[in-house]
Design a protein around this motif. Structure first.
Motif, PDB file in Angstrom:
ATOM      1  N   VAL A   1      -2.679  12.922  -4.123  1.00  0.00           N
ATOM      2  CA  VAL A   1      -3.528  11.742  -3.951  1.00  0.00           C
ATOM      3  C   VAL A   1      -4.473  11.880  -2.761  1.00  0.00           C
ATOM      4  N   ASP A   2      -4.003  12.447  -1.645  1.00  0.00           N
ATOM      5  CA  ASP A   2      -4.886  12.595  -0.490  1.00  0.00           C
ATOM      6  C   ASP A   2      -5.995  13.603  -0.784  1.00  0.00           C
ATOM      7  N   GLN A   3      -5.650  14.663  -1.508  1.00  0.00           N
ATOM      8  CA  GLN A   3      -6.669  15.644  -1.890  1.00  0.00           C
ATOM      9  C   GLN A   3      -7.666  15.031  -2.870  1.00  0.00           C
ATOM     10  N   PHE A   4      -7.172  14.187  -3.761  1.00  0.00           N
ATOM     11  CA  PHE A   4      -8.031  13.499  -4.720  1.00  0.00           C
ATOM     12  C   PHE A   4      -9.044  12.617  -3.995  1.00  0.00           C
TER      13      PHE A   4
ATOM     14  N   MET B   1       0.850  -1.172   0.000  1.00  0.00           N
ATOM     15  CA  MET B   1       0.000   0.000   0.000  1.00  0.00           C
ATOM     16  C   MET B   1       0.886   1.222   0.000  1.00  0.00           C
ATOM     17  N   SER B   2       1.353   1.570  -1.164  1.00  0.00           N
ATOM     18  CA  SER B   2       2.246   2.714  -1.198  1.00  0.00           C
ATOM     19  C   SER B   2       2.051   3.479  -2.483  1.00  0.00           C
ATOM     20  N   TYR B   3       2.296   4.761  -2.389  1.00  0.00           N
ATOM     21  CA  TYR B   3       2.279   5.613  -3.572  1.00  0.00           C
ATOM     22  C   TYR B   3       3.223   6.756  -3.304  1.00  0.00           C
ATOM     23  N   GLY B   4       4.260   6.837  -4.063  1.00  0.00           N
ATOM     24  CA  GLY B   4       5.213   7.923  -3.891  1.00  0.00           C
ATOM     25  C   GLY B   4       5.747   7.974  -2.473  1.00  0.00           C
ATOM     26  N   GLY B   5       5.965   6.839  -1.878  1.00  0.00           N
ATOM     27  CA  GLY B   5       6.448   6.817  -0.501  1.00  0.00           C
ATOM     28  C   GLY B   5       5.546   5.978   0.369  1.00  0.00           C
ATOM     29  N   GLY B   6       4.236   5.999   0.139  1.00  0.00           N
ATOM     30  CA  GLY B   6       3.301   5.161   0.884  1.00  0.00           C
ATOM     31  C   GLY B   6       3.412   5.332   2.373  1.00  0.00           C
ATOM     32  N   TYR B   7       3.415   4.213   3.062  1.00  0.00           N
ATOM     33  CA  TYR B   7       3.570   4.254   4.514  1.00  0.00           C
ATOM     34  C   TYR B   7       5.029   4.468   4.879  1.00  0.00           C
TER      35      TYR B   7
ATOM     36  N   LEU C   1       0.910   7.739   6.303  1.00  0.00           N
ATOM     37  CA  LEU C   1       0.599   7.918   4.884  1.00  0.00           C
ATOM     38  C   LEU C   1       1.345   9.114   4.304  1.00  0.00           C
ATOM     39  N   VAL C   2       1.974   8.878   3.168  1.00  0.00           N
ATOM     40  CA  VAL C   2       2.731   9.925   2.484  1.00  0.00           C
ATOM     41  C   VAL C   2       2.204  10.043   1.062  1.00  0.00           C
ATOM     42  N   ASN C   3       1.943  11.284   0.641  1.00  0.00           N
ATOM     43  CA  ASN C   3       1.465  11.477  -0.736  1.00  0.00           C
ATOM     44  C   ASN C   3       2.648  11.593  -1.700  1.00  0.00           C
ATOM     45  N   GLY C   4       2.359  11.788  -2.958  1.00  0.00           N
ATOM     46  CA  GLY C   4       3.390  11.830  -4.000  1.00  0.00           C
ATOM     47  C   GLY C   4       4.346  12.994  -3.894  1.00  0.00           C
ATOM     48  N   ARG C   5       4.017  13.968  -3.056  1.00  0.00           N
ATOM     49  CA  ARG C   5       4.909  15.116  -2.862  1.00  0.00           C
ATOM     50  C   ARG C   5       5.882  14.882  -1.721  1.00  0.00           C
ATOM     51  N   GLY C   6       5.788  13.716  -1.089  1.00  0.00           N
ATOM     52  CA  GLY C   6       6.631  13.425   0.063  1.00  0.00           C
ATOM     53  C   GLY C   6       6.106  14.028   1.346  1.00  0.00           C
ATOM     54  N   GLU C   7       4.852  14.489   1.318  1.00  0.00           N
ATOM     55  CA  GLU C   7       4.225  15.072   2.507  1.00  0.00           C
ATOM     56  C   GLU C   7       3.233  14.066   3.085  1.00  0.00           C
TER      57      GLU C   7
END
Length: 197
Positions: free
Chosen positions: A153-156, A1-7, A57-63
């Protein structure tokens, strides 16, 4: 479960859930969900709150995912309104997030970790919504007040959940099914507040 860093990789070993954290024998949780749950449940309470979810949880921006996104996702699966989810509720959330990540990646074709207004338009169109460009631009600006260009992704996930919730509330009131409703002020506030969390 990861996207651009995931957990975040907490990789803590020897997790033993507290008594009562798991329902009786017949209940099954996938090993992958169990592993993620043990990494996210930082205080070892057998429950996960929005702060623990946000830290993982980390989004694709690394945040980290936004506070709003994490509270919204916890509330969707928090069956007893405790502000936390157990491992069984977490597995449902885990699957839900993975479905949204898959959807998001479909539109984030360049793997940048965000989508632009054209990609957001395509995503909503695939979901059956035909929004005007002005409305899409409004959504992007709400998500990205600095540059007005991208949605993470989190905003989406938050946008999609809110659009779905408002759509359901609208359909319940659109008894003539003509795309318009008349709504009283308190009912409007009920819908707006109820759909935002």
């Amino acid at each position: 479960m990861s996207y651009g860093g995931g957990y975040n990789p907490y990789q803590q070993q020897g997790y033993a859930p507290p008594p009562g954290a798991y329902p009786p024998q017949n209940a099954q949780v996938s090993p992958q969900a169990q592993q993620w749950f043990s990494m996210v449940d930082r205080d070892r309470s057998g429950k996960i709150n929005s702060a623990e979810l946000q830290a993982a949880l980390v989004n694709g921006r690394g945040e980290n995912f936004s506070d709003n996104a994490c509270k919204l996702m916890i509330s969707m699966f928090d069956s007893d309104a405790s502000g936390t989810i157990d491992i069984f509720e977490f597995e449902k959330l885990y699957n839900y997030i993975n479905q949204w990540l898959t959807t998001f990646k479909t539109y984030d074709r360049d793997g940048s970790g965000h989508i632009d207004s054209n990609e957001l338009t395509q995503a909503f169109s695939q979901m059956g919504f035909r929004f005007s460009q002005e409305f899409i631009d409004f959504l992007v600006k709400k998500c990205d007040p600095a540059t007005h260009k991208e949605v993470s992704v989190d905003q989406f996930i938050v946008l999609c959940v809110q659009v779905q919730r408002f759509t359901e509330a609208f359909r319940q009131r659109d008894t003539q099914q003509n795309g318009t409703i008349t709504i009283g002020f308190e009912d409007f506030l009920t819908v707006a507040i109820g759909c935002s969390y």
